[in-house]
Write a protein that holds these residues in place. Structure first.
Motif, PDB file in Angstrom:
ATOM      1  N   SER A 274       1.033  -1.043   0.102  1.00  0.00           N
ATOM      2  CA  SER A 274      -0.201   0.102  -0.024  1.00  0.00           C
ATOM      3  C   SER A 274       0.609   1.133  -0.041  1.00  0.00           C
ATOM      4  O   SER A 274       2.132   1.141   0.620  1.00  0.00           O
ATOM      5  CB  SER A 274      -0.841   0.195   1.098  1.00  0.00           C
TER       6      SER A 274
ATOM      7  N   ASN B 183      -0.741   4.585   0.964  1.00  0.00           N
ATOM      8  CA  ASN B 183      -0.488   5.825   2.065  1.00  0.00           C
ATOM      9  C   ASN B 183      -0.775   4.620   3.073  1.00  0.00           C
ATOM     10  O   ASN B 183      -2.032   4.536   3.610  1.00  0.00           O
ATOM     11  CB  ASN B 183      -1.877   6.153   1.877  1.00  0.00           C
ATOM     12  N   ASN B 184       0.097   5.035   4.395  1.00  0.00           N
ATOM     13  CA  ASN B 184       0.000   4.722   5.483  1.00  0.00           C
ATOM     14  C   ASN B 184      -0.082   4.690   6.560  1.00  0.00           C
ATOM     15  O   ASN B 184      -0.318   4.679   7.953  1.00  0.00           O
ATOM     16  CB  ASN B 184       1.446   3.069   5.898  1.00  0.00           C
TER      17      ASN B 184
ATOM     18  N   GLU C 113      -3.439   6.215   8.028  1.00  0.00           N
ATOM     19  CA  GLU C 113      -4.178   6.015   9.168  1.00  0.00           C
ATOM     20  C   GLU C 113      -3.337   4.176  10.336  1.00  0.00           C
ATOM     21  O   GLU C 113      -3.701   4.392  10.980  1.00  0.00           O
ATOM     22  CB  GLU C 113      -5.386   4.750   8.579  1.00  0.00           C
ATOM     23  N   LYS C 114      -2.544   3.876   9.180  1.00  0.00           N
ATOM     24  CA  LYS C 114      -1.988   2.267   9.830  1.00  0.00           C
ATOM     25  C   LYS C 114      -1.393   3.112  10.712  1.00  0.00           C
ATOM     26  O   LYS C 114      -0.870   2.291  12.260  1.00  0.00           O
ATOM     27  CB  LYS C 114      -1.199   1.694   9.473  1.00  0.00           C
TER      28      LYS C 114
ATOM     29  N   TRP D  15      -2.879   4.035  13.354  1.00  0.00           N
ATOM     30  CA  TRP D  15      -3.814   2.850  14.997  1.00  0.00           C
ATOM     31  C   TRP D  15      -2.613   2.357  15.819  1.00  0.00           C
ATOM     32  O   TRP D  15      -2.191   1.736  16.649  1.00  0.00           O
ATOM     33  CB  TRP D  15      -4.306   2.076  13.734  1.00  0.00           C
ATOM     34  N   VAL D  16      -1.114   2.097  15.374  1.00  0.00           N
ATOM     35  CA  VAL D  16      -0.135   1.665  15.627  1.00  0.00           C
ATOM     36  C   VAL D  16       0.403   2.951  16.960  1.00  0.00           C
ATOM     37  O   VAL D  16       0.960   2.190  17.881  1.00  0.00           O
ATOM     38  CB  VAL D  16       1.825   1.275  14.364  1.00  0.00           C
TER      39      VAL D  16
ATOM     40  N   LEU E  60      -9.677  11.503  15.183  1.00  0.00           N
ATOM     41  CA  LEU E  60     -10.891   9.710  14.749  1.00  0.00           C
ATOM     42  C   LEU E  60     -12.378  10.493  15.478  1.00  0.00           C
ATOM     43  O   LEU E  60     -13.732   9.993  14.650  1.00  0.00           O
ATOM     44  CB  LEU E  60     -10.336   8.580  15.612  1.00  0.00           C
TER      45      LEU E  60
ATOM     46  N   GLU F  30      -4.698  -3.494   0.365  1.00  0.00           N
ATOM     47  CA  GLU F  30      -4.481  -2.526  -0.244  1.00  0.00           C
ATOM     48  C   GLU F  30      -5.929  -1.846   0.153  1.00  0.00           C
ATOM     49  O   GLU F  30      -6.066  -0.986   0.381  1.00  0.00           O
ATOM     50  CB  GLU F  30      -3.530  -2.463  -1.169  1.00  0.00           C
TER      51      GLU F  30
ATOM     52  N   ASN G 203      -6.753  -0.585   3.536  1.00  0.00           N
ATOM     53  CA  ASN G 203      -5.862  -0.037   4.177  1.00  0.00           C
ATOM     54  C   ASN G 203      -5.735   1.295   3.866  1.00  0.00           C
ATOM     55  O   ASN G 203      -6.042   2.136   4.758  1.00  0.00           O
ATOM     56  CB  ASN G 203      -4.167  -0.887   4.110  1.00  0.00           C
TER      57      ASN G 203
ATOM     58  N   TRP H  60      -8.836   0.618   9.761  1.00  0.00           N
ATOM     59  CA  TRP H  60      -8.460   1.649  10.563  1.00  0.00           C
ATOM     60  C   TRP H  60      -9.776   2.113  10.879  1.00  0.00           C
ATOM     61  O   TRP H  60      -9.582   2.651  12.362  1.00  0.00           O
ATOM     62  CB  TRP H  60      -7.442   1.811  10.719  1.00  0.00           C
TER      63      TRP H  60
ATOM     64  N   ARG I 173     -13.559   0.769  15.614  1.00  0.00           N
ATOM     65  CA  ARG I 173     -13.924   0.713  16.936  1.00  0.00           C
ATOM     66  C   ARG I 173     -12.924  -0.146  18.194  1.00  0.00           C
ATOM     67  O   ARG I 173     -12.847   0.026  19.497  1.00  0.00           O
ATOM     68  CB  ARG I 173     -13.590   2.155  17.189  1.00  0.00           C
TER      69      ARG I 173
END
Lengths: 148, 255
Positions: free
Chosen positions: A16, A18-19, A21-22, A25-26, A91, B212, B215, B221, B224
Motif C-alpha cells: 500500500s 498510503n499508510n 491510518e495504519k 493505529w500503531v 478520529l 490495499e 488499508n 482502521w 474501534r
C-alpha cells in the motif's frame, strides 16, 4: 435487471502507498501501554509514597522538577498523552463531523489546543525555577538553602 | 424397575400467549394518517406460542391483520440471511429469534436495520452494503495455470478462515456498527469478514490487492473494536477477531 459489475482484479502493485491510518493505529497501540505505566507511576509516586496526598505542595513539585529524570519523565508523559488524546479526538471528529467546514474547524481547534499545551508544558518543565528569589523559605524545597 | 411410560405426563400442549409487536413502519406512498415516507410506530397484538419465532409473528400480522406490512424473508430457517432486522434494539434474524427469549410480557420492538436507507417498513436498500462487499473482490484470485483437478488444501490451512466462511451476508453486523451508522464510507464489518475469507485462504493469491483496499481511509482502521458486530452475528462469527487478524496482517505482513 443486469448483474452488478464486479471490479476487475488489479495487478499487484506491491504494498500500500498510503499508510497514514495504519501508523496512527500503531501509535495508539504503542503509546497506550506506555502511558498506562507512566501515569500509574506518576500517581503512585505522588500519592502513595511518603506522606501521600498531603505532601503535595510547591516544595514537592519544585523538588521533583529540579531533577532531570522527572523532567524527562513528565515530558514523555505530556507529549504522549497529548498526541494520544489528539489522535483519538481526530478520529472522533472524522467519525462524527459530517460537513467538511465543521470538520476543518474542529481539526484546527484541536491542533491548536494540542500544540499550545505541548509548548507551554515543555516550557514549564525545562525553565522551571524551583528557588524563586524573595520567596518564603518555608515553602521552598530544602535544597534551596544550599543555593542561597 | 419396569418402564412407566403410561404414568408419565402426556406431552403438554404449549399454551398460547398474547404478544404485542411495535413495528416501525414506513410507507413510501403514505397512508391516510401519515405522509409519504414518514416513519411511524404501529402496534399489533396477536395470539402466538412462546416457541414461535418473531418471523411467525410477522407472518401472522401480514396474513391475518395487515397485508401491507412489508419485510424480506426467503428460507425462513436462518440460512439465506434475508430477514435481519432490529428486534428489541439488537440486530437479529427474525427466523432465529424465539418469542420466549424476548420477554413477551412487554411489547416487542421491531425496526428496520439502522444505517441503510429504508425502502418500505422493514425492507432496507442493501445496495451500499453489497457495494462494499464487491469492493473487496470476493472471488478466488489464483495465479498460474488452472489445475486439472481441485486445488488441494490441508485441514490446518482451511481452519485459518473457517469462521469467516460462515457469513450469509445478512448485514446484521455492518448495520450494528456505530462507525457505519455515522460514516457510510466505512466498508463495514461484513466486507472485512468477506476479505478475511480470501486473505487467509492458502489457495488465493490476491491478498495484497484486498489488503490495499482495506488499508484505505474507509478500511479496517475505522474499526474501534466496539464488538457490536460480534454480538450481532447470527452465525456466531467472531467478527471483531477477524478484523483484528486483518489489521495484524497489514502491520506485520503475516497471514
Amino acid at each position: 435487471m443486469t448483474a452488478p459489475q464486479l471490479k476487475e482484479p488489479r495487478t499487484p502493485s506491491g504494498r500500500s502507498r498510503n499508510n497514514a491510518e495504519k501508523w496512527s493505529w500503531v501509535f495508539m497501540r504503542v503509546s497506550g501501554p506506555i502511558l498506562l505505566v507512566l501515569i500509574v507511576t506518576h500517581l503512585f509516586v505522588n500519592l502513595m509514597t511518603g506522606d501521600g496526598i498531603s505532601q503535595i505542595d510547591f516544595a514537592f513539585v519544585a523538588g521533583k522538577l529540579a531533577h532531570p529524570f522527572w523532567q524527562w519523565f513528565d515530558f514523555t508523559m505530556l507529549v504522549l498523552a497529548m498526541l494520544h488524546g489528539f489522535n483519538g479526538m481526530r478520529l472522533l471528529i472524522n467519525d462524527y463531523a459530517r460537513r467538511p467546514g465543521s470538520r476543518k474547524l474542529l481539526h484546527s481547534l484541536l491542533g491548536t489546543a494540542t500544540l499550545v499545551v505541548i509548548v507551554l508544558g515543555t516550557l514549564v518543565l525545562f525553565t522551571f525555577d524551583p528557588c524563586p528569589a524573595g520567596a518564603d523559605p518555608d515553602l521552598l524545597p530544602t535544597f534551596c538553602e544550599d543555593v542561597a | 424397575m419396569t418402564a412407566t411410560a403410561e404414568s408419565s405426563a402426556p406431552a403438554g400442549e404449549i399454551p398460547a400467549i398474547t404478544v404485542t409487536l411495535r413495528i416501525l413502519r414506513t410507507i413510501p406512498e403514505g397512508t391516510e394518517e401519515h405522509g409519504p415516507g414518514e416513519s411511524y410506530w404501529q402496534e399489533f397484538t396477536i395470539e402466538a406460542h412462546a416457541t414461535d419465532r418473531v418471523l411467525d409473528a410477522l407472518h401472522k400480522i401480514k396474513w391475518e391483520q395487515d397485508g401491507s406490512l412489508a419485510f424480506r424473508r426467503s428460507c425462513a430457517h436462518g440460512v439465506c440471511g434475508s430477514d435481519a432486522m432490529r428486534i428489541n434494539a439488537r440486530n437479529r434474524l427474525a427466523c432465529k429469534t424465539l418469542l420466549k427469549d424476548l420477554n413477551p410480557a412487554k411489547p416487542i420492538i421491531v425496526e428496520p436495520l439502522k444505517g441503510l436507507p429504508v425502502e418500505k417498513d422493514l425492507i432496507v436498500d442493501m445496495e451500499p452494503f453489497f457495494a462494499s462487499y464487491r469492493e473487496i473482490m470476493p472471488f478466488l484470485m489464483p495465479t498460474g495455470a488452472v489445475p486439472e483437478r481441485e486445488r488441494l488444501q490441508s485441514p490446518a490451512d482451511r481452519q485459518k478462515f473457517d469462521d469467516t466462511t460462515k457469513c450469509i451476508l445478512c448485514a446484521a453486523c455492518t448495520t450494528s456498527c456505530p462507525v457505519f451508522w455515522t460514516d457510510g464510507q466505512y466498508f463495514g464489518p461484513q466486507a472485512i469478514v468477506g476479505a478475511h475469507r480470501f486473505i487467509f485462504d492458502s489457495r488465493d493469491e490476491g491478498q495484497w490487492e484486498r489488503l490495499e483496499v482495506l488499508n484505505d481511509k474507509a478500511g479496517v482502521w475505522k474499526c474501534r473494536t466496539a464488538f457490536n458486530c460480534t454480538e450481532a452475528c447470527p452465525r456466531g462469527i467472531e467478527v471483531t477477531k477477524a478484523i483484528s487478524e486483518v489489521k495484524k496482517a497489514l502491520t506485520t505482513g503475516e497471514f
